[in-house]
Design a protein around this motif. Structure first.
Motif, PDB file in Angstrom:
ATOM      1  N   GLU A  77      -2.893   3.485  -8.841  1.00 41.97           N
ATOM      2  CA  GLU A  77      -4.099   3.818  -8.070  1.00 41.97           C
ATOM      3  C   GLU A  77      -5.060   2.640  -7.977  1.00 41.97           C
ATOM      4  O   GLU A  77      -5.696   2.425  -6.937  1.00 41.97           O
ATOM      5  N   SER A 111       2.191   6.544  -7.125  1.00 41.67           N
ATOM      6  CA  SER A 111       1.208   7.507  -7.626  1.00 41.67           C
ATOM      7  C   SER A 111       1.656   8.939  -7.322  1.00 41.67           C
ATOM      8  O   SER A 111       1.578   9.824  -8.180  1.00 41.67           O
ATOM      9  N   ALA A 121      -0.167  11.771  -1.102  1.00 37.99           N
ATOM     10  CA  ALA A 121       0.228  10.379  -1.328  1.00 37.99           C
ATOM     11  C   ALA A 121       1.539  10.066  -0.608  1.00 37.99           C
ATOM     12  O   ALA A 121       1.665   9.028   0.051  1.00 37.99           O
ATOM     13  N   ALA A 146      -6.507   7.605  -3.919  1.00 37.05           N
ATOM     14  CA  ALA A 146      -6.581   6.863  -5.182  1.00 37.05           C
ATOM     15  C   ALA A 146      -7.885   7.148  -5.922  1.00 37.05           C
ATOM     16  O   ALA A 146      -7.892   7.364  -7.139  1.00 37.05           O
ATOM     17  N   ARG A 203      -5.670   3.789   5.979  1.00 40.31           N
ATOM     18  CA  ARG A 203      -6.072   2.965   4.834  1.00 40.31           C
ATOM     19  C   ARG A 203      -7.201   3.642   4.072  1.00 40.31           C
ATOM     20  O   ARG A 203      -7.220   3.642   2.841  1.00 40.31           O
ATOM     21  N   LEU A 234       0.832  -1.205   0.000  1.00 38.09           N
ATOM     22  CA  LEU A 234       0.000   0.000   0.000  1.00 38.09           C
ATOM     23  C   LEU A 234       0.869   1.259   0.000  1.00 38.09           C
ATOM     24  O   LEU A 234       0.622   2.193  -0.768  1.00 38.09           O
ATOM     25  N   THR A 246       2.483   1.570  -3.566  1.00 43.28           N
ATOM     26  CA  THR A 246       1.587   2.008  -4.645  1.00 43.28           C
ATOM     27  C   THR A 246       1.214   3.478  -4.480  1.00 43.28           C
ATOM     28  O   THR A 246       1.145   4.215  -5.464  1.00 43.28           O
ATOM     29  N   LEU A 247       1.023   3.903  -3.252  1.00 46.13           N
ATOM     30  CA  LEU A 247       0.735   5.327  -3.006  1.00 46.13           C
ATOM     31  C   LEU A 247       1.932   6.202  -3.361  1.00 46.13           C
ATOM     32  O   LEU A 247       1.770   7.257  -3.985  1.00 46.13           O
ATOM     33  N   THR A 277      -5.454  -3.213  -2.885  1.00 53.19           N
ATOM     34  CA  THR A 277      -4.739  -3.549  -1.650  1.00 53.19           C
ATOM     35  C   THR A 277      -5.581  -3.197  -0.424  1.00 53.19           C
ATOM     36  O   THR A 277      -5.653  -3.978   0.534  1.00 53.19           O
ATOM     37  N   ALA A 327      -5.688   6.432   2.083  1.00 54.92           N
ATOM     38  CA  ALA A 327      -5.050   5.902   0.873  1.00 54.92           C
ATOM     39  C   ALA A 327      -6.087   5.656  -0.214  1.00 54.92           C
ATOM     40  O   ALA A 327      -5.881   6.013  -1.383  1.00 54.92           O
ATOM     41  N   THR A 341      -3.614   0.396  -5.420  1.00 54.69           N
ATOM     42  CA  THR A 341      -3.864   0.959  -4.086  1.00 54.69           C
ATOM     43  C   THR A 341      -5.249   0.541  -3.600  1.00 54.69           C
ATOM     44  O   THR A 341      -5.403   0.056  -2.474  1.00 54.69           O
ATOM     45  N   ALA A 387       1.828   7.517   2.540  1.00 54.49           N
ATOM     46  CA  ALA A 387       2.740   6.381   2.338  1.00 54.49           C
ATOM     47  C   ALA A 387       3.775   6.326   3.458  1.00 54.49           C
ATOM     48  O   ALA A 387       4.053   5.255   4.005  1.00 54.49           O
TER      49      ALA A 387
END
Length: 139
Positions: A110, A22, A51, A74, A67, A15, A18-19, A116, A70, A113, A55
């Motif tokens: 995204e 992005s 982001a 996204a 979460r 997570l 991926t953030l 996940t 996040a 994200t 992260a």
């Protein structure tokens, strides 16, 4: 480390990655010229900063609020992407997967994200059901 905490750690790292990806893409696009686009430029910078911040915090801990943050980041980026290619966003429009390859990479980051976050919530729900005491319906 037990399998349960190992799964949570893996999800937390994915997570955060991926953030951060992005955020990096949006920061790169901001520097490469989006900063000159009215309203859109500052939104790209805001997305990148949010982001990166979330992260980084996810590397320390992963409460439900982070979460959800996040997922919100996204969803916001995906909604902006869709709007800029359909109805326009603050007078700004783009076509297809331009700029390449950043548009596609951003969509992938995204989407991952969101997937996940969903996987993490499903894992926690399953673990909660396993640890919840069972009640005998006949008593």
């Amino acid at each position: 480390m037990n399998p349960r905490s190992l799964s949570a750690l893996a999800l937390r790292l994915v997570l955060a990655a991926t953030l951060a990806a992005s955020g990096y893409i949006h920061a790169q696009l901001y520097i490469d010229g989006y900063r000159f686009i009215h309203v859109i430029g500052p939104l790209f910078l805001l997305q990148a900063g949010a982001a990166f911040a979330v992260a980084a915090l996810l590397l320390l801990a992963a409460p439900l609020l982070l979460r959800f943050a996040a997922a919100a980041i996204a969803i916001g980026a995906l909604a902006g992407f869709a709007a800029s290619r359909t109805i326009g966003l603050f007078g700004f429009t783009e076509r297809g997967l331009q700029p390449a390859p950043q548009a596609l990479l951003s969509l992938i980051a995204e989407t991952l994200t969101l997937l996940t976050v969903v996987a993490w919530q499903a894992l926690e729900a399953r673990q909660h059901r396993r640890t919840r005491p069972h009640h005998d319906e006949t008593s």
